[in-house]
Every structure is written in C-alpha cells, then in structure tokens.
Design an enzyme around this catalytic site. Structure first.
Site, short mmCIF file in Angstrom:
data_model
loop_
_atom_site.label_atom_id
_atom_site.label_comp_id
_atom_site.label_asym_id
_atom_site.label_seq_id
_atom_site.Cartn_x
_atom_site.Cartn_y
_atom_site.Cartn_z
N GLY A 33 -15.87 1.54 -4.83
CA GLY A 33 -14.78 2.42 -5.28
C GLY A 33 -15.23 3.84 -5.56
O GLY A 33 -14.54 4.60 -6.25
N PRO A 61 -16.32 -1.54 -0.30
CA PRO A 61 -17.74 -1.70 0.03
C PRO A 61 -18.60 -0.59 -0.59
O PRO A 61 -19.81 -0.77 -0.74
CB PRO A 61 -17.78 -1.62 1.56
CG PRO A 61 -16.54 -0.89 1.94
CD PRO A 61 -15.51 -1.28 0.92
N LEU A 62 -17.97 0.53 -0.96
CA LEU A 62 -18.72 1.62 -1.60
C LEU A 62 -18.50 1.61 -3.11
O LEU A 62 -18.66 2.63 -3.78
CB LEU A 62 -18.31 2.97 -1.01
CG LEU A 62 -18.44 3.11 0.52
CD1 LEU A 62 -18.05 4.51 0.96
CD2 LEU A 62 -19.86 2.79 0.98
N PHE A 80 -21.23 7.11 -6.52
CA PHE A 80 -21.62 8.50 -6.23
C PHE A 80 -21.59 9.39 -7.47
O PHE A 80 -22.26 10.41 -7.53
CB PHE A 80 -20.67 9.11 -5.18
CG PHE A 80 -20.66 8.33 -3.90
CD1 PHE A 80 -21.75 8.36 -3.05
CD2 PHE A 80 -19.56 7.54 -3.56
CE1 PHE A 80 -21.74 7.63 -1.86
CE2 PHE A 80 -19.54 6.81 -2.39
CZ PHE A 80 -20.63 6.84 -1.54
N THR A 81 -20.79 8.98 -8.46
CA THR A 81 -20.52 9.92 -9.56
C THR A 81 -20.83 9.35 -10.93
O THR A 81 -21.13 10.12 -11.85
CB THR A 81 -19.01 10.27 -9.54
OG1 THR A 81 -18.27 9.04 -9.59
CG2 THR A 81 -18.64 11.02 -8.28
N TYR A 132 0.84 -1.21 0.00
CA TYR A 132 0.00 0.00 0.00
C TYR A 132 0.87 1.25 0.00
O TYR A 132 1.86 1.35 0.73
CB TYR A 132 -0.96 0.01 1.20
CG TYR A 132 -2.12 -0.98 1.07
CD1 TYR A 132 -2.42 -1.63 -0.13
CD2 TYR A 132 -2.94 -1.25 2.17
CE1 TYR A 132 -3.48 -2.52 -0.23
CE2 TYR A 132 -4.01 -2.13 2.07
CZ TYR A 132 -4.27 -2.77 0.87
OH TYR A 132 -5.33 -3.65 0.78
#
Lengths: 300, 300, 300
Positions: free
Chosen positions: C214, C211-212, C218-219, C53
């Site tokens: 990526g 979980p969202l 939203f967009t 990471y």
C-alpha cells in the site's frame, strides 16, 4: 417449528430445550411433565442433557417425570453428554474437575444416564469437551458398542474445534451428527476458528449453547455488551421483535448453518420467546450489523 | 521397550536417543560405541541426528564410532535432517542462518550425511523446519531420487504445522512417517495449533524434542516453571517415579499419539531415566493435572 | 511475461493490472485504451476489477474505453468481483457497508458488471470477501446459472482463509481457480494462517493485492517499514534491481506458489517496473532475508 435432519432417521426441532438448570427450578415431576408437554405443543421435541448437569442430578429429575408418562418418550429426542468428571460425592477421590474419554468411563456414564433418564435409549450422545488426552480408538470402541447394544442411536461432540472434529471423525465408523458450540452476538470464537465453516462444509448442523450470551447481554455495562444490546434493540425495532432475546434467537435461526439454539429456561414464556423468534426474518445487512456490533469494528 | 511402527518396514524404539550435543561430550569413538551398545541393550535402537548438529560435526563423530563396529548399523535406525543452512565455515558467504529446501541442497546434504555417518543409507530423513519459500515439487523430486538411489528409506518432517504437513504430503509419492515436534509440560503449541490432532487423525507417530522443556523445568524460577515443577513432584510421588524427569517422559509415553521422546543426554544414567519412565502408568486425571499446570488455568 | 495456467482454458499473465483507482486517473477513453494496449505489449493481458471500485464507477470507465476497440476483448482476461455492498447512491437505504452473497445479489452484480464493462462475458468472477452469513448453496446456484448463461467463465474468491475456501469449494460444481490475497514484505497473514500452504497444496495460483504494501514501505517511519525498506535496498543492490518496487515484485514472482501480483498504477513507467522485476532472480537466502526483515525476528 422447522425440523432439522441430522441423520437418516434423526430429526431435531430447530429450537431445543436445555435442562442445564433443571435442578434449580424446584419443579415437581407433575409440573415438569406438564412443562415438557407444553414444549412439545410449541414444536420443541428435543431435550438437551448432560450427565453432570446439576451436579449429576438433572437427568434423574427428568427421568422421574418421564416415568409418569412413558408414552412421551417416542415423541421426544433426548441428547446427553459424557466425558467430564466432576469433583463430587460421585467421584470423591478426584483432585480436579477433568475429562475422561476412556471406553470404560463412556460406557459407565451412558449406563448411568439411561438409568437416571428412565429410558432404554439415548437419541444422541455427545463428547462434552475436547480432551487433549483423548484416545480416539477408545471412543470409537465405546461408540460401536453402545450403538450395537441399542443404548445410543447417534453420536456427536461439543466444543470441538475443526482439528479435533476431523481427528475423532476419522476414527469412527459412524458420522458425527452435530457439534454443540457456543455462539451468540457476544461469542464468535467458532466463526473465527473455522468451526462454523467446517460444519457448513460437512453439512453438520450445530446445536448452540448460551444463545443469549449467558444473560450478560441484559445486564452487563461492559462496552461490548452495551454496544451489542443497543444494536439488538435497533434491529428488534426494524424487524418487529418483542425483545432482544427474540433478536438473538432470530440471528441464529436465520444463519445458513442450520443452527439449533438451546433454550435453557424453565419458564414457558421465555421458551415461547424463542419460538416467536422463528417467525422473524432478517436481512443480510441486519445480520451483519449485529455481527459488527459484536466484533466492535467494521467489516474489512 | 515398546516398538512403534512408522511404516511397513520401519519400527522405532519409543524412546529415541538424540545426538544434538554429541560434540560437547568429548567421547572417544570407543566410548561412543560403548554408549551406543548400552542404549541398544536398554532397547533404544533409534538415533536422531541432523546435518547441522554441533556446527556440522556430530554426524561425523557418530560415523567414526560406527566405523569401529559396522555390524551395529543393521541393529539401529538412523534419523537425520536437512534444510537448514548455518552461517559457518561450511557456508562462508551466508549473511544469515536460513532454510534451503531446494532439490540441490537436499541431495548435497544427504550425500554429506551419508559420508559423515559412514553408512550407505539413512533410515529416515526429515525436513528440519517449515520453509515459507519451500517448493514442494523440488522436495518431492529430491525424495524420489534419494529413495530410488537407496540413500534414504523413509521421509518425514520436523516442526511442521498442519497446513504445512498437508501441503507437502500432497506433493509426495510416499507418506510422511513422522513429524518431529517440541512437546513438554511447558510447550503445548502443537496441542493448541492442531498438530497433535492431525497426527492422531493420520496415525502418524511424532518424535518429541525437548521432552524435558530444555531443562528450564529444573532451574527456572518463573511462575510457570515453579507451578509445573511442583505438580510434577506431586504426581511423581503418586505414581512412584524417582524424579520429575521420569514423570515428564511418562507424560509423553502414555499419550495415545504414540509419542517418541528424544533423550539427548550422553550419560547412560539419564538415558535409563527415560527407560524407567516407560514402566510407569498415569491416570487420565494425573495426565490432565500436569496439562492444567502447564496451561496455568483450569480446564473449561 | 510468464503465463500462469488457472484452468484448462484460462491463462493469466503473471503480472496483472488492477483498475482499483482508475476513476482517479482522469483518463479519457482514448488515453485508457492506449494504456491498455501498452500493457498488452508488455505482456500484461489480465485486468482486475470489482463492482465497487471507484464507488461503482471504474468498470464503466473501462467499458467505455473497451467500446472504442472491441477487438481487444479477446486479447485480455477480465476479472471482477461481487459480494460487497457500499452505502452509496446505488444503495441509498444501507446503514453500513456490508457483504451480500445471496444468489439475487450475485446475479444482479454480474449483470451490472457486464453492462458497465460493455462485454458479454467475464473471464473470472471473485467473491470479494468471506462473509460469515454466506449461504454456500446460494453461491453455488448463482455460479451454476452464470456459467450456464455464458456470463462468467470461471470462479474464485478473495481474502478467503483456508476454512472458508474449503467450505465454499465443497458446495461448488466447479473448482475455485484463484484466491486474491494481500501479500507483501509487510503482510504475512496468509503465510501465517495457512492460506499459502492450502493454495500450494491444491495447485491454485493466488492473485496478490497490495504487493507494494500500500505504499507505506516508501514513506512510513515505523520501525517495521524502516527495517524492511533497508533490507529491500540491500537485496536490490545484490540482485541488480533499479528500485525497491522491483525487489518487492520479484519477491512475489519467484515464490513457488505462482503468485500473480496486481499492479495498480495508471503510469506505464510504474507498470514497467513490475515487468522488469520478472527478469530478476533471487536466492533462497535473499528471499528469506526479506521475510525475516518483515517478521522482525530471526528464523527459529
């Protein structure tokens, strides 16, 4: 030559010779017996047949050669297969090439193979293709009888996906000792469908057919073939291979599943290529660069 | 009629009658009870329901008939299902047809089924569809309670893929005794995804819905339907079948997985077609020619 | 915060914090330690890392903060991963990002992680990606040695399909305690390929990455994203959620597989969103309406 243990009393040479095209080589029995002896000198002691190879002719050609030197029988392992029925003079009434895994057909096929190969026993018998109409109890009955009669020592399958392997195994009294599958840098089906995972899980070493991708790798101008060929050349230069054939064999030989590639050539020089490949080493990254070239996209 | 053992004390007739469309047949209770008796005379003793059939009406129609001759109850096996919730007057608040495999819903559904069927027990209860939100512990709790209360004798599933079957089975105290799946010469999903293999592996006999491909085989002009229909006619002539329906039933009945086709017709003549089919035999090659026609390409 | 037992002496907070993007947050060690403490106060005690990471930087940033308050170590569970090798200054000779699951690499990677994280032990080590060249015996050797040396307490995998999970597990002396997989209303791969079924079968709780979805949810103006977003808003209004993030977290948290979503934000307000979600409830129908929106077609 590395030896691969398949069962308590069965060991194969990691490189196997395949007689698929024997009938096309126009070898005399004397030539063939010399060829077999050259293979043995190279450490290749395992020979792969099927009843149907050469339109039901290859076993007999091999058997005629073996009859010249019966003392070779104990030095080699003979694999053959059953379960496919070809439209042919042998089965003149068939409407279609198809599969037959009935007890009756398996027993008949093995009896023919023994006669054609001029031997008393087959080391390993494979069901050639998964058959959606297979009755596993009939296969189990046939295998039990063949083992009891001493006609077949061990049993396996070919081209079986995991669910098919597990299903048949559940009905058998003996372990399936191999699954002969197609794997090459152009053929990842058995990586993708979990077959290689299952064989690693069970510790079952696969025999590998078409390890050179059926030759398309040398000639095809398809995007995939060009991409893989180019990577094989690149890796070949890095690991000191003499040809991309060697790279393809090495790619199989170094895999942890104990893959046993089948070399299907009648030219001893090409057989030596596979043997040479067993001296090559390959890093994890090199192995995966070939895998990535075959997939056509990067690792996730 | 061949009887198929599903568990120690459960045997089905290999041909099963399905009441999916009972509400469309406009039978009086008297007519229905006669029909049931005719089925029993033909050897068909197993009747397949679901809570939702006919918009939650079919079980009740059957139960009303059964009430006329309660002595028939012991001569038949009743299968029903739960786990689907339909937008309906029964569930007016639903936004969508969906699945509910909660303990509460299963228990409620079975209580309704018992009441509608006018019986004290269901021989076999199936979870109608795999539910990605299923809690297997709740299903296990519900099954245990229903078995203990004597309301349900045995349990199974429907349309479950192998991973779903294995997952639920792991959480249950009793074996799943069937998986009701769609199989026909036009529908090979469960051959291709390993479901048939798993059922053969476990010795679990499947119930088969839509054995006649939902009727499309008789009317559709799609390339696939024309191809399969033509092959069914060809095989029918070879084996002495009176119709392609018989060939389709025979194709299921001769498969080694002990497939139990569900006949969903209210006309006794069509039911007899399935019974007739059980007298036909079919060779391995004939079976596979139909399979090949369904696939649209030759065997490898 | 619900605690999820993974093994006899290992419990995770159901919501996990992920440090994937830690290097982008420009936090000082003091700020980071405050952030970690805020997470702990919210009940989030489990922190997810990987060697790679931030281009091999995130573990060290975390370790530097932890060094300021070493007494926090016992209050948290540290997860990290190995098995990917990135083209980087760390491995200047690589031609390609790739996988390395050799014993040597696993041991080296863990030693680096311990040093970077400034800790004596890792609670849970994951193999980051399934590797078609993986030798399970080498992985088993490495795991045994790491456990014996006290460097790693428990072991798991990430992104493993069922056949890969079963294969590795078979070679290990200890159970795999999790599989970190991507699941969201836009990503159903592990429902469709049987991974969720296998984990439910084995009682292994999955960690959930992305979980969202990526953030695309939203967009993105893709048909799928618009459809799912609209359904999340609809369900959010029904269950009293403050945002569609909460709905997505709740959708995972209520699933019976004990899914543990990883929240990857450095803003405590966004972390609180996940914690808030754990107070929401959702009916079977609501859960499936989101599933159907994700699939783009009705349930069968």
């Amino acid at each position: 030559m590395k030896r691969i243990p398949l069962a308590e009393n069965l060991e194969f040479s990691q490189i196997i010779h395949g007689l698929w095209r024997l009938s096309e080589w126009n070898m005399s029995s004397e030539q063939l017996i010399s060829f077999i002896e050259e293979c043995i000198e190279l450490g290749i002691t395992t020979f792969d047949h099927a009843d149907i190879y050469g339109g039901y002719t290859c076993e007999e050609i091999f058997g005629n050669a073996l009859a010249l030197k019966p003392e070779l029988r104990e030095k080699i392992q003979i694999v053959t297969k059953c379960g496919i029925k070809l439209k042919s003079s042998k089965f003149p009434d068939l409407k279609m090439n198809h599969y037959d895994t009935s007890k009756e057909h398996i027993l008949m096929s093995v009896n023919n193979s023994l006669k054609n190969l001029q031997t008393d026993y087959i080391d390993l018998l494979l069901i050639h293709r998964p058959n959606p109409f297979m009755n596993p109890k009939e296969v189990a009955d046939a295998f039990n009888q063949l083992q009891k009669e001493g006609k077949v020592r061990y049993f396996g399958v070919s081209n079986f996906l995991p669910s098919q392997f597990n299903m048949l195994q559940k009905h058998l009294d003996m372990p399936l000792v191999t699954n002969q599958i197609e794997v090459s840098p152009m053929q990842f089906e058995h990586f993708e469908k979990g077959t290689v995972d299952l064989l690693l899980e069970k510790g079952v070493a696969p025999m590998i057919w078409s390890p050179l991708a059926g030759g398309q790798i040398f000639t095809s101008q398809s995007e995939a073939a060009v991409r893989v060929r180019s990577m094989l050349e690149e890796i070949g230069a890095e690991i000191g291979a003499n040809s991309i054939d060697e790279v393809m064999y090495a790619w199989l030989l170094v895999h942890p599943a104990n893959m046993m590639p089948i070399v299907g050539s009648g030219k001893i020089e090409r057989v030596k290529t596979a043997v040479e490949a067993s001296k090559l080493s390959m890093t994890s990254e090199q192995w995966l660069r070939i895998y990535v070239a075959g997939m056509g996209h990067n690792l996730p």
